[in-house]
Design an enzyme around this catalytic site. Structure first.
Site, short mmCIF file in Angstrom:
data_model
loop_
_atom_site.label_atom_id
_atom_site.label_comp_id
_atom_site.label_asym_id
_atom_site.label_seq_id
_atom_site.Cartn_x
_atom_site.Cartn_y
_atom_site.Cartn_z
N TYR A 126 41.73 -63.76 -27.43
CA TYR A 126 40.91 -63.71 -28.65
C TYR A 126 39.90 -64.86 -28.66
CZ TYR A 126 43.99 -60.35 -30.99
OH TYR A 126 44.70 -59.22 -31.33
N TYR A 165 48.64 -59.23 -24.64
CA TYR A 165 48.68 -60.69 -24.54
C TYR A 165 50.05 -61.22 -24.96
CZ TYR A 165 47.70 -60.42 -29.57
OH TYR A 165 47.74 -60.12 -30.90
N ARG A 175 52.38 -58.55 -26.76
CA ARG A 175 51.90 -57.52 -27.67
C ARG A 175 51.28 -56.39 -26.88
NH1 ARG A 175 50.36 -57.52 -32.60
NH2 ARG A 175 51.41 -55.54 -32.40
N HIS A 178 45.95 -53.60 -28.65
CA HIS A 178 45.68 -53.03 -29.97
C HIS A 178 44.35 -53.53 -30.51
CE1 HIS A 178 47.73 -56.88 -30.70
NE2 HIS A 178 46.89 -56.99 -31.71
N HIS A 180 42.72 -54.50 -34.27
CA HIS A 180 43.00 -54.72 -35.69
C HIS A 180 41.96 -54.00 -36.54
CE1 HIS A 180 45.97 -58.03 -35.16
NE2 HIS A 180 45.28 -58.26 -34.06
#
Lengths: 257, 204
Positions: A126, A165, A175, A178, A180
């Site tokens: 991120y 990640y 995770r 995905h 968000h």
């Protein structure tokens, strides 16, 4: 002793079994996570223990929560729904097109509402300063976008397939990939923040955040479908994901939507 | 998998909702907006400052919570102005609110101390209730947002007659009423769990 994946697997299975017993005993299907779902450890001190106070909205159609903030052309630029064109160069990764409809519980399209997304880059990193795990940032990818739904309730984004990640819920926690989503409805009561997953991700069984939705059918609704008709020739792979907003709304009658 | 299944519990047309998931820890470069808490038009005489902390079950402040506010205008009307997150088509960045129109909506990320501040217009009453600001809270660790309300003190009769406050047991009502600290300055803490846990609302 450090918490292992095996420990979390056992907790996930116990929560699932307890849910299935509740439903078998006549309890209602649970479409949303229990905020106290402990396999996701961050929830432990961050969920209320007292039951919420219920508000019957039919008793007062004037409640401000039955309306929603307004969005317009000036809240969006033309490139806001294309996350691959926010920098001078091309981001690294597999380009994808994500499209779907925003609907209410009656299946009616929700028009002109704000859909915001954010995600990791193709390496699973991120663009957030507190995210420092060992994966490269992409100078050509920030990973945030927004759009307004059209007259038929459709949204559409062009972006990059996010990577999975690691995180620190337990040892070797990962995770599933995905995106968000943050979505507004016709009423403040319909507000939704959620995550869209990709089909057949091998990490699904291990993820306590996804499994916080204990109902299998509900969990499946968080997974997009590959849609070849949405794939753009020589450019991107297409995924379709419809979003259905929960919560009451009063304005549909006057707006006829 | 994304096909929207039908259910017989809400009539033939009803569809099943998309489940909520946590906002997670990394929304900070995507959701916060410039002027997110500066909801009041610049210099407006009805401006109120509302602020507080968000706490967890051990009384620790949350540095990664997101608070959204939605309220009526001082005359009780529902704001219809767009422009809460005006964008600049040249740079692709945000240009902030125009300082003139009242959109009624704001979004504030708590700071490192778990503190949030908003300047908005004093909400007017609608329907049969006392005036309030509607609140939606998001945080890492919170698997589904929480709704609550900020009632402003001052009109005890209106608060006593409010149909939602009346549903709340007396000892917990104060968690929904902000504390006046100075003229037009109110404190409203949100306690997700534990002693003095905030009353959260569910719309049905």
């Amino acid at each position: 002793m450090a918490l292992t994946q095996h420990d979390i697997d056992k907790e996930i299975a116990a929560e699932r079994d307890a849910y299935e017993q509740r439903v078998a005993g006549g309890a209602p299907v649970e479409h949303h996570p229990d905020r106290g779902y402990a396999p996701y450890r961050s929830s432990v001190l961050r969920h209320p223990k007292r039951p919420p106070v219920g508000i019957d909205v039919t008793k007062d159609p004037e409640l401000v929560e039955l309306s929603s903030p307004a969005w317009g052309e000036r809240d969006i630029t033309e490139l806001d729904n294309d996350l691959t064109r926010q920098h001078r160069g091309e981001p690294v990764g597999e380009r994808i097109t994500v499209e779907g409809r925003l609907l209410d519980r009656e299946g009616r399209p929700v028009r002109g509402q704000l859909v915001e997304i954010w995600q990791a880059n193709s390496a699973g990193r991120y663009a957030h300063q507190r995210e420092q795990h060992d994966a490269p940032l992409d100078p050509n990818f920030t990973g945030a976008g927004r759009t307004l739904t059209d007259d038929h309730g459709f949204y559409r984004f062009t972006t990059i397939q996010p990577g999975p990640y690691p995180w620190r819920n337990h040892t070797n926690a990962w995770r599933p990939a995905h995106i968000h989503f943050s979505v507004f409805g016709r009423s403040f009561t319909q507000r939704l923040v959620t995550q869209m997953y990709f089909p057949n991700d091998p990490l699904f069984p291990y993820d306590p955040i996804l499994h916080a939705v204990t109902d299998q059918a509900a969990r499946d609704r968080l997974v997009a479908a590959y849609d070849h008709n949405l794939s753009v020739p020589e450019f991107s792979l297409g995924y379709r994901w419809d979003i259905v907003l929960d919560g009451p709304s009063a304005t549909w009658m006057e707006e006829g939507r | 998998m994304t096909d929207i299944a039908t259910t017989d519990t809400h009539g033939a047309e009803a569809v099943l909702p998309t489940p909520s998931q946590t906002v997670g820890p990394f929304y900070g470069y995507a959701l916060p907006i410039p002027d997110g808490g500066n909801i009041a038009p610049v210099g407006h005489p009805d401006t109120v400052t509302v602020h507080g902390h968000v706490y967890d079950g051990e009384g620790n402040p949350l540095p990664d919570a997101l608070v959204e506010l939605w309220g009526a205008a001082p005359d009780g009307s529902v704001p219809t102005a767009t422009g809460s997150m005006r964008r600049d088509p040249a740079s692709g960045g945000f240009v902030g609110r125009n300082g003139l129109e009242f959109t009624g909506w704001g979004r504030i990320q708590t700071d490192a101390d778990g503190h949030w501040v908003a300047r908005t217009l004093r909400p007017g009453a609608r329907g049969g209730g006392a005036p309030y600001l509607a609140v939606c809270v998001f945080a890492r660790g919170l698997l589904m947002h929480l709704f609550t309300r900020i009632y402003l003190p001052g009109d005890d009769a209106a608060l006593a007659a409010d149909p939602v406050l009346s549903q709340v047991e007396e000892g917990r009502r104060s968690t929904l009423v902000a504390e006046e600290q100075a003229p037009a300055t109110y404190r409203f803490d949100i306690r997700l769990q534990g002693e003095n846990e905030t009353v959260f609302l569910e719309y049905q």
